[in-house]
Design a protein around this motif. Structure first.
Motif, PDB file in Angstrom:
ATOM      1  N   MET A  81      -4.262  -6.347   2.344  1.00 42.88           N
ATOM      2  CA  MET A  81      -3.007  -5.588   2.453  1.00 42.88           C
ATOM      3  C   MET A  81      -1.843  -6.487   2.905  1.00 42.88           C
ATOM      4  O   MET A  81      -1.076  -6.140   3.815  1.00 42.88           O
ATOM      5  N   HIS A  86      -2.417  -6.726  -2.240  1.00 42.55           N
ATOM      6  CA  HIS A  86      -2.540  -5.399  -1.620  1.00 42.55           C
ATOM      7  C   HIS A  86      -2.816  -4.315  -2.669  1.00 42.55           C
ATOM      8  O   HIS A  86      -2.687  -4.551  -3.863  1.00 42.55           O
ATOM      9  N   LEU A 109       2.791  -1.967   2.998  1.00 45.47           N
ATOM     10  CA  LEU A 109       2.349  -3.128   3.784  1.00 45.47           C
ATOM     11  C   LEU A 109       2.090  -2.730   5.233  1.00 45.47           C
ATOM     12  O   LEU A 109       1.481  -3.478   5.985  1.00 45.47           O
TER      13      LEU A 109
END
Lengths: 155, 109
Positions: A81, A86, A109
């Motif tokens: 991530m 991610h 995020l």
């Protein structure tokens, strides 16, 4: 009031019943319902022409449920991530419910971990399909069949 | 239909900056699918929570678009990395236009 003897007897009876039901469900595992046209359209819309990888996405569902009204479901990808690597979205699609799109979860995020848990409805025995959209345009897919004894009411 | 009871939210009592925590949420909502009929045969209109959002100090953390295939009293659990002290704002929107907002201050150790 429930005395100790009644309680134990009822417990034993319930355990025996569970065993019986378990044995029964294996014997008559139902075939998954065919994929709906709406599912195919929704799946294509999510993939946007990308060929998905059938790895790396965990779709946690029970193999069989008594009641399709409350089915625990979890989706997870082992992802750092970070900005470079991610998961941006996780989708749940039903192949045989009246509506194919069950949920879309958008991560950020600030998510830290790509894992989401919820509860879904299943109208009948079918495959559930999960899709993960990753940074860099990669797409992961996972499928699980769930045997449903009593379909989710009115879905 | 607004929520009969406020949503239930569970996070760890105390968190550290940078820690990844799980946020568990449970809203009270019928999640009427729009496919059912009442006793006189009329379709009961759809009324579901279609959107759920989590923001931290104005920054988007997590959001969900839900369909009628999500169970009644929708349970959604997700993770977040705690950037520091601040307030987590959770929002649920339903088909009848009801907006339910809960603010959860994070007790950063």
């Amino acid at each position: 009031m429930l005395d100790r003897r009644t309680f134990l007897l009822q417990g034993a009876a319930a355990a025996a019943l569970l065993l019986l039901m378990g044995a029964g469900s294996e014997a008559k595992a139902e075939a998954a319902a065919p994929e709906s046209a709406e599912f195919k359209a929704a799946f294509d819309a999510v993939l946007r022409g990308v060929t998905p990888l059938e790895q790396g996405l965990i779709l946690d569902l029970p193999e069989s449920v008594e009641n399709g009204d409350y089915v625990p479901v979890a989706l997870a990808v082992d992802s750092p991530m970070t900005a470079e690597d991610h998961v941006s979205a996780l989708h749940i699609l039903s192949t045989a419910n009246p509506r194919a799109s069950v949920a879309t979860f958008r991560l950020s995020l600030l998510s830290g971990k790509a894992r989401v848990t919820s509860r879904m409805r299943l109208a009948k025995t079918q495959e559930v399909v999960a899709v993960a959209e990753l940074s860099g345009g990669r797409v992961l897919v996972a499928r699980r069949k769930v045997d449903v004894k009593v379909g989710g009411c009115g879905i | 239909m607004s929520m009969k009871k406020p949503p239930r939210i569970k996070i760890p009592a105390s968190v550290n900056t940078g820690e990844i925590i799980e946020v568990k949420t449970l809203a009270t909502h019928i999640m009427e699918t729009g496919n059912r009929k009442d006793a006189s045969g009329h379709v009961i209109p759809r009324n579901i929570i279609h959107t759920f959002r989590a923001t931290f100090e104005g920054q988007e953390v997590f959001s969900a678009t839900l369909g009628s295939g999500i169970a009644a009293n929708p349970y959604i659990a997700f993770f977040m990395r705690v950037p520091g002290p601040g307030t987590l704002t959770l929002t649920w929107l339903d088909d009848e236009g009801t907006t339910t907002v809960e603010k959860v201050p994070l007790q950063v150790a």
